[in-house]
Design a protein around this motif. Structure first.
Motif, PDB file in Angstrom:
ATOM      1  N   LEU A 132       0.812  -1.213   0.000  1.00 30.79           N
ATOM      2  CA  LEU A 132       0.000   0.000   0.000  1.00 30.79           C
ATOM      3  C   LEU A 132       0.847   1.265   0.000  1.00 30.79           C
ATOM      4  O   LEU A 132       0.384   2.327  -0.433  1.00 30.79           O
ATOM      5  N   ALA A 133       2.080   1.163   0.487  1.00 32.22           N
ATOM      6  CA  ALA A 133       2.947   2.342   0.536  1.00 32.22           C
ATOM      7  C   ALA A 133       3.309   2.839  -0.857  1.00 32.22           C
ATOM      8  O   ALA A 133       3.808   3.972  -0.993  1.00 32.22           O
ATOM      9  N   ASP A 134       3.059   2.050  -1.905  1.00 31.78           N
ATOM     10  CA  ASP A 134       3.317   2.506  -3.274  1.00 31.78           C
ATOM     11  C   ASP A 134       2.271   3.502  -3.745  1.00 31.78           C
ATOM     12  O   ASP A 134       2.473   4.175  -4.751  1.00 31.78           O
ATOM     13  N   PHE A 135       1.138   3.581  -3.050  1.00 34.34           N
ATOM     14  CA  PHE A 135       0.191   4.662  -3.305  1.00 34.34           C
ATOM     15  C   PHE A 135       0.733   5.926  -2.632  1.00 34.34           C
ATOM     16  O   PHE A 135       1.045   5.910  -1.445  1.00 34.34           O
ATOM     17  N   SER A 136       0.832   7.007  -3.374  1.00 37.07           N
ATOM     18  CA  SER A 136       1.438   8.219  -2.825  1.00 37.07           C
ATOM     19  C   SER A 136       0.709   8.723  -1.583  1.00 37.07           C
ATOM     20  O   SER A 136       1.326   9.231  -0.652  1.00 37.07           O
ATOM     21  N   ALA A 137      -0.610   8.563  -1.540  1.00 34.60           N
ATOM     22  CA  ALA A 137      -1.379   9.039  -0.390  1.00 34.60           C
ATOM     23  C   ALA A 137      -1.114   8.210   0.866  1.00 34.60           C
ATOM     24  O   ALA A 137      -1.379   8.665   1.980  1.00 34.60           O
TER      25      ALA A 137
END
Length: 254
Positions: free
Chosen positions: A66-71
């Motif tokens: 999930l950390a690959d989503f910028s938000a």
């Protein structure tokens, strides 16, 4: 939407804590609703987190879930080594030294036996999969101890990057199994007091797995299990690339 994403990025760690807190609430609700408390909410939250991490990595084609989503980039900091190590060290302040002394010889033996048994099992499984050189066997055996000991050993003995990656994978699988399985087997093995928690942490060793599993079982036991599990990691880092590697070289050659 851009402004919304920007706010999340600027407060990444806060967002990460909020997301984990929400997962804990959902895990607790599912525990009460579906299992009537038989499976702890923490264990369910861990499983949900793993599913979301896999989904995030698949959708973004990235390597950090999930950390690959910028938000949600703050998750990489929250789940990184800094806060992990801080949490491990901080648990030591909840330890009662009088209880530790009562563990005596059994606590020390559990750490030594835990490292040796995990190393041997990992090396044997690696041999069954076709690895015959001492470097690979030692690295994967060390990874079966913990996903920290594996890379330390592999780097020290000069193992290939593929083998080091396998050692990390072995340690992660062990950590997840311990996290999820601890609440289920705790009543069967008498895991309900500090002494048994120290022996448990010493035998299994994976600090994150033991801490997560004990938190889902009885949070008062976390400092004791995490303490011996931390010593386990240190002992594994000492023995893996030295004595245990030399023993393997004597058995299978370079």
């Amino acid at each position: 939407m851009d402004r919304f994403t920007s706010v999340f990025q600027d407060n990444g760690l806060l967002v990460a804590f909020g997301l984990v807190g929400a997962l804990m609430l959902v895990g607790g609700w599912l525990s009460r609703t579906l299992t009537r408390g038989r499976m702890q909410g923490s264990a369910i939250a861990i499983l949900l987190g793993l599913v979301l991490a896999y989904w995030g990595g698949t959708v973004t084609d990235g390597e950090h879930g999930l950390a690959d989503f910028s938000a949600l980039s703050g998750l990489s900091l929250m789940g990184g080594a800094m806060l992990r190590d801080f949490a491990i060290v901080s648990t030591a302040y909840g330890v009662d030294l009088k209880v530790i002394k009562r563990a005596g010889l059994s606590g020390g033996l559990s750490i030594l036996l835990g490292v040796l048994i995990s190393f041997v099992v990992g090396a044997v499984i690696a041999a069954f999969f076709g690895y015959t050189d001492a470097k690979s066997l030692a690295t994967i055996g060390a990874g079966a101890a913990t996903y920290i000991v594996g890379p330390v050993t592999g780097t020290a003995v000069g193992a290939s990057s593929d083998v080091i990656a396998l050692s990390v994978a072995a340690g992660l699988v062990k950590s997840v199994v311990v996290m999820v399985g601890t609440p289920l087997i705790a009543p069967l093995i008498g895991l309900n007091n500090p002494k048994s928690a120290m022996a448990f942490g010493g035998l299994l060793g994976t600090t994150s797995g033991v801490a997560g599993g004990l938190a889902a079982t009885d949070k008062r036991l976390v400092p004791y299990g995490a303490m011996t599990a931390t010593f386990y990691t240190g002992l594994g880092c000492l023995l893996g690339p030295s004595l245990l590697y030399m023993v393997l070289r004597a058995i299978v050659g370079g």
